[in-house]
Each structure stands twice: as structure tokens, then as C-alpha cells.
Design a protein around this motif. Structure first.
Motif, PDB file in Angstrom:
ATOM      1  N   ARG B 102      38.129  -4.651  44.057  1.00  0.00           N
ATOM      2  CA  ARG B 102      37.919  -6.136  44.312  1.00  0.00           C
ATOM      3  C   ARG B 102      38.907  -6.753  45.052  1.00  0.00           C
ATOM      4  N   SER B 103      38.884  -5.976  46.099  1.00  0.00           N
ATOM      5  CA  SER B 103      39.654  -6.128  47.411  1.00  0.00           C
ATOM      6  C   SER B 103      38.829  -6.752  48.340  1.00  0.00           C
ATOM      7  N   LEU B 104      39.039  -6.833  49.630  1.00  0.00           N
ATOM      8  CA  LEU B 104      38.230  -7.637  50.661  1.00  0.00           C
ATOM      9  C   LEU B 104      36.991  -6.801  50.849  1.00  0.00           C
ATOM     10  N   GLY B 105      37.194  -5.344  50.867  1.00  0.00           N
ATOM     11  CA  GLY B 105      36.097  -4.562  51.357  1.00  0.00           C
ATOM     12  C   GLY B 105      35.773  -4.630  52.740  1.00  0.00           C
ATOM     13  N   LEU B 106      36.784  -4.991  53.356  1.00  0.00           N
ATOM     14  CA  LEU B 106      36.485  -5.088  54.979  1.00  0.00           C
ATOM     15  C   LEU B 106      37.226  -3.886  55.805  1.00  0.00           C
ATOM     16  N   GLY B 107      37.940  -3.086  55.199  1.00  0.00           N
ATOM     17  CA  GLY B 107      38.585  -1.953  55.691  1.00  0.00           C
ATOM     18  C   GLY B 107      38.004  -1.133  56.599  1.00  0.00           C
ATOM     19  N   LEU B 108      36.907  -0.449  56.092  1.00  0.00           N
ATOM     20  CA  LEU B 108      35.987   0.593  56.793  1.00  0.00           C
ATOM     21  C   LEU B 108      35.141  -0.296  57.878  1.00  0.00           C
ATOM     22  N   SER B 109      34.422  -1.282  57.438  1.00  0.00           N
ATOM     23  CA  SER B 109      33.404  -1.894  58.044  1.00  0.00           C
ATOM     24  C   SER B 109      34.220  -2.594  59.528  1.00  0.00           C
ATOM     25  N   GLY B 110      35.523  -2.933  59.010  1.00  0.00           N
ATOM     26  CA  GLY B 110      36.404  -3.907  59.866  1.00  0.00           C
ATOM     27  C   GLY B 110      36.821  -2.521  60.953  1.00  0.00           C
ATOM     28  N   THR B 111      37.499  -1.670  60.568  1.00  0.00           N
ATOM     29  CA  THR B 111      37.843  -0.626  61.368  1.00  0.00           C
ATOM     30  C   THR B 111      36.867  -0.102  62.389  1.00  0.00           C
ATOM     31  N   ARG B 112      35.672   0.155  62.124  1.00  0.00           N
ATOM     32  CA  ARG B 112      34.609   0.386  62.829  1.00  0.00           C
ATOM     33  C   ARG B 112      34.487  -0.366  64.122  1.00  0.00           C
ATOM     34  N   ARG B 113      34.691  -1.688  63.901  1.00  0.00           N
ATOM     35  CA  ARG B 113      34.600  -2.700  64.956  1.00  0.00           C
ATOM     36  C   ARG B 113      35.887  -2.839  66.039  1.00  0.00           C
ATOM     37  N   LEU B 114      36.821  -2.028  65.394  1.00  0.00           N
ATOM     38  CA  LEU B 114      38.113  -2.114  66.268  1.00  0.00           C
ATOM     39  C   LEU B 114      38.245  -0.940  67.144  1.00  0.00           C
ATOM     40  N   VAL B 115      37.453   0.153  66.970  1.00  0.00           N
ATOM     41  CA  VAL B 115      37.524   1.390  67.606  1.00  0.00           C
ATOM     42  C   VAL B 115      36.439   1.602  68.571  1.00  0.00           C
ATOM     43  N   ASP B 116      36.196   2.645  69.479  1.00  0.00           N
ATOM     44  CA  ASP B 116      35.292   2.839  70.301  1.00  0.00           C
ATOM     45  C   ASP B 116      34.496   3.949  69.580  1.00  0.00           C
ATOM     46  N   GLU B 117      34.949   4.861  68.920  1.00  0.00           N
ATOM     47  CA  GLU B 117      33.775   5.910  68.337  1.00  0.00           C
ATOM     48  C   GLU B 117      34.376   5.954  66.679  1.00  0.00           C
ATOM     49  N   PHE B 118      33.489   6.041  65.994  1.00  0.00           N
ATOM     50  CA  PHE B 118      33.486   6.129  64.383  1.00  0.00           C
ATOM     51  C   PHE B 118      32.572   7.195  63.949  1.00  0.00           C
ATOM     52  N   GLU B 119      33.348   7.956  63.244  1.00  0.00           N
ATOM     53  CA  GLU B 119      32.365   8.768  62.184  1.00  0.00           C
ATOM     54  C   GLU B 119      32.877   8.966  60.985  1.00  0.00           C
ATOM     55  N   ILE B 120      32.133   9.061  60.087  1.00  0.00           N
ATOM     56  CA  ILE B 120      32.335   9.155  58.423  1.00  0.00           C
ATOM     57  C   ILE B 120      31.763  10.202  57.925  1.00  0.00           C
ATOM     58  N   ASP B 121      32.284  11.203  57.071  1.00  0.00           N
ATOM     59  CA  ASP B 121      31.624  12.281  56.694  1.00  0.00           C
ATOM     60  C   ASP B 121      32.045  12.101  55.003  1.00  0.00           C
ATOM     61  N   SER B 122      31.417  11.799  54.099  1.00  0.00           N
ATOM     62  CA  SER B 122      31.744  11.602  52.808  1.00  0.00           C
ATOM     63  C   SER B 122      30.611  11.752  51.862  1.00  0.00           C
ATOM     64  N   SER B 123      30.818  12.579  50.457  1.00  0.00           N
ATOM     65  CA  SER B 123      29.795  12.208  49.599  1.00  0.00           C
ATOM     66  C   SER B 123      30.489  12.679  48.207  1.00  0.00           C
ATOM     67  N   PRO B 124      29.992  12.123  47.156  1.00  0.00           N
ATOM     68  CA  PRO B 124      30.557  12.211  46.008  1.00  0.00           C
ATOM     69  C   PRO B 124      31.114  13.761  45.568  1.00  0.00           C
ATOM     70  N   GLY B 125      32.350  13.750  45.215  1.00  0.00           N
ATOM     71  CA  GLY B 125      32.872  14.925  44.807  1.00  0.00           C
ATOM     72  C   GLY B 125      33.521  15.888  45.932  1.00  0.00           C
ATOM     73  N   ARG B 126      33.358  15.408  47.317  1.00  0.00           N
ATOM     74  CA  ARG B 126      33.693  16.425  48.357  1.00  0.00           C
ATOM     75  C   ARG B 126      34.767  15.812  49.498  1.00  0.00           C
ATOM     76  N   GLY B 127      35.230  14.651  48.686  1.00  0.00           N
ATOM     77  CA  GLY B 127      36.321  13.781  49.719  1.00  0.00           C
ATOM     78  C   GLY B 127      35.784  13.226  50.806  1.00  0.00           C
ATOM     79  N   THR B 128      36.438  12.582  51.626  1.00  0.00           N
ATOM     80  CA  THR B 128      36.202  11.884  52.907  1.00  0.00           C
ATOM     81  C   THR B 128      36.806  12.148  53.924  1.00  0.00           C
ATOM     82  N   VAL B 129      36.141  12.208  55.131  1.00  0.00           N
ATOM     83  CA  VAL B 129      36.795  12.508  56.395  1.00  0.00           C
ATOM     84  C   VAL B 129      36.231  11.429  57.118  1.00  0.00           C
ATOM     85  N   VAL B 130      37.355  10.597  58.071  1.00  0.00           N
ATOM     86  CA  VAL B 130      37.068   9.513  58.987  1.00  0.00           C
ATOM     87  C   VAL B 130      37.617   9.997  60.184  1.00  0.00           C
ATOM     88  N   VAL B 131      36.885  10.005  61.350  1.00  0.00           N
ATOM     89  CA  VAL B 131      37.400  10.165  62.616  1.00  0.00           C
ATOM     90  C   VAL B 131      37.135   9.163  63.497  1.00  0.00           C
TER      91      VAL B 131
END
Ligand SMILES: Nc1ncnc2c1ncn2[C@@H]1O[C@H](COP(=O)(O)OP(=O)(O)O)[C@@H](O)[C@H]1O
Ligand SMILES: Nc1ncnc2c1ncn2[C@@H]1O[C@H](COP(=O)(O)OP(=O)(O)O)[C@@H](O)[C@H]1O
Lengths: 127, 138, 127, 138
Positions: B102-131
């Protein structure tokens, strides 16, 4: 953490300058300090100066907006002042323009804005 | 164009103070690297969002901070990695405004708009990697 | 790209005339120039004149609205002026009426609107 | 009524500057063709939206600009083609307000309302083709 961010009385208002990086503990203590100061002093307005903040992420932006909402529920009006150009640009780009939060360029303008609001309210009161 | 990694450092994110620490280090590097105030604020804010996510949602992890160059441009690459619950519906999160706290929910989508390249790899149970990579401009 | 779009000081306001086609680079530079000019001059208002623009697509409309939001976070009020009839018709037909953005017919009206906002506030201030 | 193509030209859209170039060429043609200021703004704005989509979402492509006539009316037909990821849910996009880049999401739905004829062919992995025609009136 209580008292980490100073709160000053300036005429009928409170002025607080956020000069440390907010984490969960400091944010909670800050909100509690501000709200109790409003109760204690009967301040009608709150000026939050963020000119020292190099960046404001969505967590901090939300803490600031929420503090204004809390003060508003108590009857005190909040003005956020001193946001830097690069902070404003970054927040809007992320999609959070802090709608509903009043802003002014600096502390003086913020205090002037609160004075205007009070006199408008006063005029309507006696009308 | 080949990407050259000119420096690399890794920092743990296991306490909230680490979020602030990572942010400071990214700011310092961006400034040394010649980012202007707008680009510095953008990259540092993105770092703050991703570090906080690794701590709040991922239960802790680490950040790798790298100076990169591609022959034409100098930049900074950030990798955030956690072994938390992962994200089930990435598309929904990247659309913005969705939050499980119940936060703003703009952290990931907003970050994507702040950088030049954005990659995310995540699936339930395997953790998350964002580059993310940002070059020296807003 | 910085400086591609001129920004003039007019009394307590800044006036900027968008006379080139905005692409990503120019849009970013424009926003940064405007925000730093607000910080440097302490301007309370920003007039963006788009009377030279033959068309405004949703990308440009959004850049203009965002610029107003950024200025607003810093405490400066924005008025968009000079939108041509065919541009207004096209934007509304596309479904984007730029809600939340203040507008005026031309630069003079825009400056007058900002002055009214300030003097109304001032009058109420001393009332 | 048979459609007669009176002229045809093709322009690449591989850099952002090409978006502005295509827009200028469409404007010039619309004016030569006798479109009034409203019809010209409508067609040119639509061209701008579709060219930008081909560049941003489609990773580049090309625009074909044609002068057409059907015996009664004179018009301009524009074809935008890219070999990008395509659009999974066209209906959702055409409803308006949906965007994968957290933008306004009014480009395609809005363009459809600015032209007389609108056709879109897109599916995941096959790229996107949008053909629009406008006759000499708003
Ligand atoms: N590292 C992560 N691990 C697991 N879930 C995550 C992670 N990062 C983000 N999420 C999920 O995505 C949602 C949106 O994240 P974000 O856009 O950063 O906004 P917020 O943190 O304000 O909710 C979170 O509420 C959470 O459910
Ligand atoms: N040429 C294209 N290739 C792939 N996807 C597209 C294309 N054009 C539009 N889209 C998808 O449709 C969505 C809506 O497009 P549009 O209405 O133009 O708005 P916006 O570009 O502002 O998002 C885009 O966010 C994108 O996901």
C-alpha cells in the motif's frame, strides 16, 4: 531518533528543516515530533524546508506528503519549500508530482503563503 | 559496441542503513564520473528505490556498482540482487501504481524512466535481479 | 541542447517561447534550463508561449504539462499561452485536454493572470 | 470507388530526428494538397504519433506517404511499418489510456479519431503496420 530533525516556532507557524536522510525510524519520529509540536504550540501552519535534500525518492516523498496530511487533519496547513530543480524533475519523471501538497520557493515565501491562507480564511470567517 | 567495466564494487543490503549507504556511494561515483546534477539525482534516486526494494520486498541482498564505458560514453551500471519471494506479475508492476505494501508503487516503473537501460529478472521463489545503466546525461 | 529555447525574465516571472520542435534531448534540456532559471531568479511564475507550434502531439503535450508540474513542485505557477485553434481542437479530439494546466490567450494575458493570482493573494494578506 | 495513388514516397524512421522529418513532410504535403489548418494539424499530429510509436515501441521502421484520390475526394494516405515486438492486445490499446511506457497511452486511440480511415495489423513478434487515410477536411 525523536528530536533528530529540529522544529522551530516562527510566529504562528512551525518551521522544520529536513537536513538528514530519512529512514523508517527517523521518519516516524519526525512525524510524531511535528504533530505533538502542533498540539503543544497551537501552530496554524507548518513549513517543511527540503532545500538540503539532494534527492527525494518515492519513499521520502510519501513521508513528506503524509506528514502534511496528518498536520492537515489536526487543522494546520503545510507548505513544502525549497525543492531543488533536479529533485522536482526526478519526481515528475517518476510519475509523482505530489498532488495536493502546497509548495513555495523558499521559507520566506512559504510563511507568506500561510499568512495569505489564514487571512483568506479569516475574511471568509467574518464575512 | 563492447562494454568495458572500469571498476566494480559490491555492497550488502541487509539493514535499512545500507540503503542510505548505497545511495551515498552511487551519488559520489556519479559525481566523480561527471554526471550533472540532474543525471546524478536521477541515478541516485533510482539506486535508492532499488536498494529499498531489495531490503523491504526481497528481505535483503546486495548491490554491485560499476563504472562502465562503451568507447563513446561513460556511465554507471547498478545491479541489485536479492533471494526474496520474487515478483509474480512483472508487467503489472512495471505499469506503475501497483504495490503490495500500500505504498505508491512507483519505485520500479519510475526508476525505469530515470535510467537509459533497465533489465529485470524475477520469478516467484527465485529472487529478483535488476540491472540499470545510466550514461552521463539526464 | 541546453539554451536551445530562450528564457527571459519579465518582472517577477519567466517567459519562455517554444519555437523549435521538441525531441527528447531538447525537452530534457528545456526542463532543466527552466527549473534552474526558477531557482536562480526566484521567479514566482512561468509563462510558456506555444504560439509558434503548428502541432502538439501527445508527447509534446506531456512534456509541457510535466514542465508545469516540475515548476509547481518548486513553488512557481505555470501558465500555458498561445495555443492555436487547430492545436486545441486536435488535442481534445485525441482525448487530452491537459487538465490541471492553466492557460491564457497570449503572453500578456498570461502575465496578467499570474499578477492577479499574486495581487489577490496580497490583498487578502493585508486585509 | 477505386483509389488512385498519385504519388508515393518512403522515409526511414531510425532516429528520433526522423520522427520530426516525417512530420514535416506530411505537413508540407497536406498543405499542398489543400487541407485546411485543422485537417493539416490533425493529419500531421497523427503522423507524429505513429512515427514516434514506430521509433519508441517498434525499434525503428519506415513511413510511406501517398497522395490518393477516389474520384470525388483528394487525400493523403500514410503507412507506418516496423519489425518490432508488435502489440499483444490491440483492443486494449485502441480503448486509449493504456501504455507500456507509463506515457499517456493516447497516441493510437487518438490518431484513430483524427483520420477518416484507420487500419492496424500487429501481433506479437511480427511487428506493426498502421495505415491511415485522411481526406481534405477536419
Ligand atoms: N525486489 C523485490 N522482490 C519482491 N517483490 C518486489 C521487489 N521489488 C518490487 N516488488 C514488488 O513490486 C511492487 C511494486 O514495487 P515498487 O514499484 O518499487 O513500489 P513499492 O515498493 O512502493 O510498492 C512491490 O509492492 C512488491 O510487491
Ligand atoms: N509500433 C508499435 N509496436 C509495439 N507496440 C506498440 C506500437 N505502438 C503502440 N504500441 C503499444 O501500445 C501502447 C499504447 O500506444 P500509444 O497509444 O501510442 O501510447 P504511448 O506511446 O503513449 O504509450 C504503447 O505503450 C505500446 O505498448
Amino acid at each position: 531518533m525523536r528530536g533528530a530533525i529540529p522544529i522551530l516556532r516562527v510566529g504562528p507557524n512551525l518551521l522544520t528543516t529536513v537536513h538528514v536522510e530519512l529512514d523508517d525510524n527517523i521518519a516516524d519520529a519526525f512525524q510524531q515530533d511535528v504533530l505533538q509540536a502542533i498540539e503543544r504550540t497551537g501552530a496554524k501552519g507548518l513549513v517543511i524546508d527540503i532545500s538540503s535534500l539532494d534527492e527525494v525518492d518515492t519513499y521520502v516523498a510519501r513521508v513528506l506528503a503524509d506528514t502534511g496530511r496528518m498536520a492537515g487533519l489536526m487543522g494546520a496547513r503545510t507548505v513544502l519549500v525549497g525543492m531543488r530543480p533536479e529533485v522536482a524533475a526526478t519526481l515528475v519523471r517518476m510519475g509523482y508530482a505530489m498532488e495536493g501538497v502546497e509548495t513555495a520557493l523558499d521559507v520566506d515565501d512559504g510563511i507568506a503563503l500561510l499568512a495569505v491562507r489564514r487571512s483568506v480564511a479569516g475574511a471568509k470567517d467574518t464575512a | 559496441m563492447t562494454l568495458r567495466v572500469e571498476s566494480s564494487a559490491e555492497y550488502p543490503i541487509v539493514r535499512e542503513a545500507d540503503v542510505i549507504d548505497v545511495r551515498r556511494r552511487v551519488r559520489k561515483l556519479a559525481q566523480e564520473r561527471g554526471f550533472d546534477t540532474f543525471a546524478t539525482a536521477a541515478l541516485t534516486t533510482g539506486a535508492s528505490e532499488l536498494a529499498r526494494n531489495a531490503w523491504v520486498h526481497g528481505g535483503g541482498g546486495e548491490a554491485r556498482v560499476e563504472e562502465v564505458a562503451d568507447g563513446l560514453r561513460r556511465g554507471v551500471r547498478l545491479t541489485f540482487r536479492d533471494r526474496g519471494p520474487g515478483i509474480a506479475d512483472i508487467e503489472r508492476v512495471l505499469a506503475g501504481g501497483f504495490s503490495t505494501i500500500r505504498s505508491l508503487g512507483l519505485g520500479l516503473s519510475g526508476t525505469r524512466r530515470l535510467v537509459d537501460e533497465f533489465e529485470i529478472d524475477s520469478s516467484p521463489g527465485r529472487g529478483t535481479v535488476v540491472v540499470v545503466t545510466k550514461w552521463t546525461r539526464f
